[in-house]
Design a protein around this motif. Structure first.
Motif, PDB file in Angstrom:
ATOM      1  N   ASN A  91       0.770  -1.112  -0.027  1.00 54.02           N
ATOM      2  CA  ASN A  91      -0.082  -0.006  -0.123  1.00 54.02           C
ATOM      3  C   ASN A  91       0.867   1.454   0.006  1.00 54.02           C
ATOM      4  O   ASN A  91       0.390   2.183  -0.297  1.00 54.02           O
ATOM      5  CB  ASN A  91      -0.786  -0.010   1.193  1.00 54.02           C
ATOM      6  N   ARG A  92       2.194   1.198   0.147  1.00 52.84           N
ATOM      7  CA  ARG A  92       2.823   2.291   0.205  1.00 52.84           C
ATOM      8  C   ARG A  92       4.431   1.939  -0.204  1.00 52.84           C
ATOM      9  O   ARG A  92       4.743   0.890  -0.105  1.00 52.84           O
ATOM     10  CB  ARG A  92       2.883   3.226   1.531  1.00 52.84           C
ATOM     11  N   CYS A 103      -2.375  -5.056   3.021  1.00 53.61           N
ATOM     12  CA  CYS A 103      -2.332  -3.838   4.009  1.00 53.61           C
ATOM     13  C   CYS A 103      -2.792  -4.045   5.258  1.00 53.61           C
ATOM     14  O   CYS A 103      -3.824  -4.622   5.554  1.00 53.61           O
ATOM     15  CB  CYS A 103      -2.632  -2.429   3.363  1.00 53.61           C
ATOM     16  N   ARG A 157      -3.409  -1.402   7.370  1.00 51.84           N
ATOM     17  CA  ARG A 157      -4.303  -0.202   7.831  1.00 51.84           C
ATOM     18  C   ARG A 157      -4.945   0.410   6.504  1.00 51.84           C
ATOM     19  O   ARG A 157      -5.855  -0.058   6.001  1.00 51.84           O
ATOM     20  CB  ARG A 157      -3.475   0.793   8.563  1.00 51.84           C
ATOM     21  N   SER A 158      -4.162   1.401   5.809  1.00 49.44           N
ATOM     22  CA  SER A 158      -4.512   2.322   4.790  1.00 49.44           C
ATOM     23  C   SER A 158      -4.468   1.542   3.350  1.00 49.44           C
ATOM     24  O   SER A 158      -3.628   0.914   3.150  1.00 49.44           O
ATOM     25  CB  SER A 158      -3.908   3.535   4.720  1.00 49.44           C
ATOM     26  N   ALA A 159      -5.334   1.679   2.779  1.00 51.10           N
ATOM     27  CA  ALA A 159      -5.458   1.091   1.241  1.00 51.10           C
ATOM     28  C   ALA A 159      -4.631   1.989   0.420  1.00 51.10           C
ATOM     29  O   ALA A 159      -4.200   3.029   0.598  1.00 51.10           O
ATOM     30  CB  ALA A 159      -6.929   1.039   0.790  1.00 51.10           C
ATOM     31  N   PRO A 189      -3.208   4.031  -2.892  1.00 48.18           N
ATOM     32  CA  PRO A 189      -4.190   5.216  -3.422  1.00 48.18           C
ATOM     33  C   PRO A 189      -4.605   4.842  -4.962  1.00 48.18           C
ATOM     34  O   PRO A 189      -5.509   5.521  -5.380  1.00 48.18           O
ATOM     35  CB  PRO A 189      -3.122   6.499  -3.543  1.00 48.18           C
ATOM     36  N   GLU A 219      -7.036  -6.331   3.524  1.00 42.80           N
ATOM     37  CA  GLU A 219      -6.604  -6.076   4.847  1.00 42.80           C
ATOM     38  C   GLU A 219      -5.893  -7.417   5.463  1.00 42.80           C
ATOM     39  O   GLU A 219      -6.571  -8.462   5.467  1.00 42.80           O
ATOM     40  CB  GLU A 219      -7.690  -5.869   5.780  1.00 42.80           C
ATOM     41  N   ASP A 260       8.309   6.201   3.710  1.00 45.28           N
ATOM     42  CA  ASP A 260       7.760   6.443   5.175  1.00 45.28           C
ATOM     43  C   ASP A 260       8.593   5.813   6.150  1.00 45.28           C
ATOM     44  O   ASP A 260       8.621   6.218   7.304  1.00 45.28           O
ATOM     45  CB  ASP A 260       6.193   5.797   5.134  1.00 45.28           C
TER      46      ASP A 260
END
Length: 235
Positions: A11-12, A33, A35-37, A39, A47, A177
């Motif tokens: 996801n990142r 992922c 937490r956050s999906a 973009p 999840e 990140d």
């Protein structure tokens, strides 16, 4: 239709760059992922915490329902918890190893089921230059990433006759990140040790992963491929 690809931690950062590289080549991509999906709406997000076996099973089931049996696995999900050894508690060590190494075992074990049945597969483990070079405060992280070498090479020997390859990519310092909180002083120290004279880009790691998953890389297995600007040379 392309291939069914699953990228953990997609996801990142590096994972997202890898997922996009496969998508842009026409593959059907699932990313896990916690937490956050991601973009990107055209990436199937599921999840999944790789430390929870039931969630791993559910993620693969969802990917298979949407895209068919997983043919390419990229194990990228990982964490850091940097503490000097004298201050490192057992939970600091076990939490990182459980996520980075045991989590990789869980997803690889689940993926090879369909790969063996299909007679083809690609497994790429995302390690780190820390696995071969070491880093202060990263006894836990370096151990978890170094363990991927033995894991991939054992899988290469077990599965090579079935047209399944298993390789390890070792990124160097790639600004994402996960290392955003590092001081400028530390970044300058690392940069001074990189022969290429610059930090890497997630897309450069993704291009290497995509190659290892291609037909052109069919005779590469059990390999450690650095993408680090020369930071880990000699190790």
């Amino acid at each position: 239709m392309g291939r069914s690809v699953l990228v953990t931690g997609g996801n990142r950062g590096i994972g997202l760059a890898v997922a996009r590289a496969f998508r842009d080549r026409g593959d059907r991509v699932t990313v896990t992922c916690r937490r956050s999906a991601p973009p990107d709406d055209d990436l199937l997000a599921v999840e999944c915490d790789v430390t929870v076996p039931d969630q791993v099973e559910a993620a693969f089931t969802r990917a298979e329902e949407a895209h068919g049996p997983v043919e390419v696995l990229v194990s990228n999900a990982g964490i850091i918890d940097d503490v000097l050894l004298l201050r490192m508690r057992e939970e600091h060590f076990s939490r990182v190893v459980e996520t980075n190494l045991t989590g990789t075992y869980r997803v690889a074990r689940r993926a090879v089921r369909s790969m063996v049945r299909g007679g083809w597969g690609r497994i790429v483990l995302i390690s780190s230059v820390a696995a071969v070079r070491g880093a202060p405060g990263q006894v836990n992280y370096a151990a978890s990433k170094a363990g991927m070498t033995g894991m991939a090479r054992a899988m290469a020997r077990e599965l090579g006759s079935r047209a399944i390859t298993a390789n390890v990519v070792l990124p160097g310092f790639i600004p994402t990140d996960i290392n955003a909180g590092l001081s400028e002083e530390f970044r300058a120290q690392v940069l001074a040790q990189i022969p290429a004279g610059r930090f890497g880009d997630p897309a450069e790691v993704a291009a290497t992963v995509a190659f290892l998953a291609s037909d052109e890389a069919a005779y590469i297995t059990g390999a450690l491929i650095p993408v680090d600007g020369g930071l880990g040379m000699g190790h």
